[in-house]
Scaffold this motif. Sequence first.
Motif, PDB file in Angstrom:
ATOM      1  N   HIS A   1       0.814  -1.211   0.000  1.00  0.00           N
ATOM      2  CA  HIS A   1       0.000   0.000   0.000  1.00  0.00           C
ATOM      3  C   HIS A   1       0.854   1.270   0.000  1.00  0.00           C
ATOM      4  N   THR A   2       2.165   1.081   0.011  1.00  0.00           N
ATOM      5  CA  THR A   2       3.066   2.243  -0.015  1.00  0.00           C
ATOM      6  C   THR A   2       3.418   2.536  -1.466  1.00  0.00           C
ATOM      7  N   SER A   3       3.176   3.739  -1.904  1.00  0.00           N
ATOM      8  CA  SER A   3       3.347   3.999  -3.335  1.00  0.00           C
ATOM      9  C   SER A   3       4.810   3.843  -3.753  1.00  0.00           C
ATOM     10  N   GLY A   4       4.974   3.310  -4.938  1.00  0.00           N
ATOM     11  CA  GLY A   4       6.306   3.155  -5.512  1.00  0.00           C
ATOM     12  C   GLY A   4       7.009   1.856  -5.154  1.00  0.00           C
ATOM     13  N   LYS A   5       6.409   1.032  -4.349  1.00  0.00           N
ATOM     14  CA  LYS A   5       7.110  -0.192  -3.927  1.00  0.00           C
ATOM     15  C   LYS A   5       6.859  -1.367  -4.873  1.00  0.00           C
ATOM     16  N   ILE A   6       5.673  -1.425  -5.463  1.00  0.00           N
ATOM     17  CA  ILE A   6       5.301  -2.589  -6.267  1.00  0.00           C
ATOM     18  C   ILE A   6       5.022  -2.147  -7.705  1.00  0.00           C
ATOM     19  N   TYR A   7       5.478  -2.925  -8.631  1.00  0.00           N
ATOM     20  CA  TYR A   7       5.250  -2.646 -10.045  1.00  0.00           C
ATOM     21  C   TYR A   7       3.767  -2.347 -10.284  1.00  0.00           C
ATOM     22  N   ASN A   8       3.482  -1.296 -10.975  1.00  0.00           N
ATOM     23  CA  ASN A   8       2.122  -0.961 -11.376  1.00  0.00           C
ATOM     24  C   ASN A   8       1.217  -0.611 -10.189  1.00  0.00           C
ATOM     25  N   GLY A   9       1.795  -0.447  -9.007  1.00  0.00           N
ATOM     26  CA  GLY A   9       0.964  -0.141  -7.829  1.00  0.00           C
ATOM     27  C   GLY A   9       0.081  -1.306  -7.398  1.00  0.00           C
TER      28      GLY A   9
ATOM     29  N   GLU B   1       3.379 -11.638  -7.501  1.00  0.00           N
ATOM     30  CA  GLU B   1       4.806 -11.946  -7.423  1.00  0.00           C
ATOM     31  C   GLU B   1       5.563 -10.788  -6.746  1.00  0.00           C
ATOM     32  N   TRP B   2       5.263 -10.570  -5.485  1.00  0.00           N
ATOM     33  CA  TRP B   2       5.972  -9.604  -4.642  1.00  0.00           C
ATOM     34  C   TRP B   2       6.189  -8.260  -5.358  1.00  0.00           C
ATOM     35  N   ALA B   3       7.435  -7.779  -5.430  1.00  0.00           N
ATOM     36  CA  ALA B   3       7.676  -6.458  -6.006  1.00  0.00           C
ATOM     37  C   ALA B   3       7.270  -6.370  -7.478  1.00  0.00           C
ATOM     38  N   GLU B   4       7.084  -7.511  -8.118  1.00  0.00           N
ATOM     39  CA  GLU B   4       6.700  -7.518  -9.541  1.00  0.00           C
ATOM     40  C   GLU B   4       5.185  -7.505  -9.722  1.00  0.00           C
ATOM     41  N   GLY B   5       4.447  -7.510  -8.635  1.00  0.00           N
ATOM     42  CA  GLY B   5       2.989  -7.489  -8.735  1.00  0.00           C
ATOM     43  C   GLY B   5       2.462  -8.649  -9.574  1.00  0.00           C
ATOM     44  N   TYR B   6       1.459  -8.345 -10.405  1.00  0.00           N
ATOM     45  CA  TYR B   6       0.837  -9.423 -11.198  1.00  0.00           C
ATOM     46  C   TYR B   6       1.471  -9.576 -12.576  1.00  0.00           C
ATOM     47  N   ALA B   7       2.575  -8.853 -12.792  1.00  0.00           N
ATOM     48  CA  ALA B   7       3.167  -8.846 -14.134  1.00  0.00           C
ATOM     49  C   ALA B   7       3.814 -10.190 -14.478  1.00  0.00           C
TER      50      ALA B   7
END
Length: 444
Positions: A39-47, A402-408
């Motif tokens: 929920h912290t902006s900029g931490k996860i790809y694509n928010g 996938e953690w910092a990569e989000g759903y990519a």
Amino acid sequence: MDIEFPSEFVWGAATASYQIEGAWNEDGKGQSIWDTFSHTSGKIYNGDTGDTACDHYHLYKKDVALMAELGLHAYRFSTAWTRIFPEGRGKPNRKGRDFYDALIDQLLDQEIDPWLCFYHWDLPQALQDKGGWQNRDMVYWFADYAAFVAEAYGDRVKHFLILNEPNVAALLGHMLGLHAPGKSDFMTFIAASHHFNLATGLVTERLRSLSTEWQLGTVLNLQPVHPEKDTDEDMEAAELFHALMNRNVLDPLLKGQYPNETEAMLSSVVQDDDLRQIAQPLDFLGVNCYTRMLIKSDKKSPFSIAQASPPKGSELTAMNWEVYPKALYESLKNLQENYGNPRVFVTENGAAYKDELNARGEISDTARIRYLERHLEAVKEAMEEGANVSGYFVWSLLDNFEWAEGYAKRFGLIHVDYETQKRTPKQSFSWYQDVIREQGFDRS
Ligand code: FCB
């Protein structure tokens, strides 16, 4: 059959609570460090966040039905600490506890053996607020939670995994700031690394005192480390990285000592008797392995170590990880040759690819199948040379967060449409179904 496994070999698939469950604030669940981090902006790809993920919390029956169709012998999952203890300690949350009861019963109904991991990175935020893994008290809070979970489900669950990849959680979460809790501090990394090890030993001892029926193991990420070039600097950097990542967990757990390279760094956090406490005999070791680490010396990086790019022309997955099946062979051989050949399960191996549905709505993920085949060949080769491997879990059952990569990045045998939550088994699902049924495959 070219590649055949013993009849008692365990075939499984793995997931983790934060990556699939969603329902991040339902039924009394507390907030975890991954809720905070995503929920912290900029931490996860694509928010992206894990707020809904695969909505497995609501769709678990469907997912277990798919596991049964796949023919899984065992399913590795983790419990979200904050569902059971919203604040990490104190009064348990009945509804959270009920969720895993229902999941376990559903698995057993389908004759799938539940393998429960106590910790796959989603630490209660309330405990992070008290210092998290940097604080030595964490070890005792974790042991209390693990003992509670083991007692709650241990009449039906026989395999418990203590921690998932403490070495990765220490490095990415406490030194590089790329994962929750997002710390980048050397002493935090050092303290967390040691406290993870101590927690493993303490939980083992505590659970042994509760029951002799359980099979206890822990999950380590073991990637062989190779120098980029045969220079003294690169070789030294690779050795140091191997000590920091692999030996810093293996040596204390299996040999009761820290490597020479890290001993001095750890001296301020290691107390008398800790190494004895850590080195409790485990029933098995879980090995996660995806690729090798290629390392070069770089004076500007922490520890003067930097990751080198894979050699030109290497085959890469969507994570940009080099496809290097020999890594798994080498990790298994390392345990055989240098650590007394413990009983091992490969608890994660798999690959992300850019999967796309074709006009018929199917996913022909032949690159993933090839990746899995080549890694199973590596497992087989190590076994033929005496490595004590008893099973293999694909990462992952489902595409997930996938953690910092989000759903990519999609790792699943089953495709997930995150808009509709529709599950579509990929071609690799049918391939794995055959592998399990036949206990092997013909080399393609
Ligand atoms: C491992 C993690 C797992 C997953 C895979 C791709 O390091 O344990 O949760 O993200 O990587």
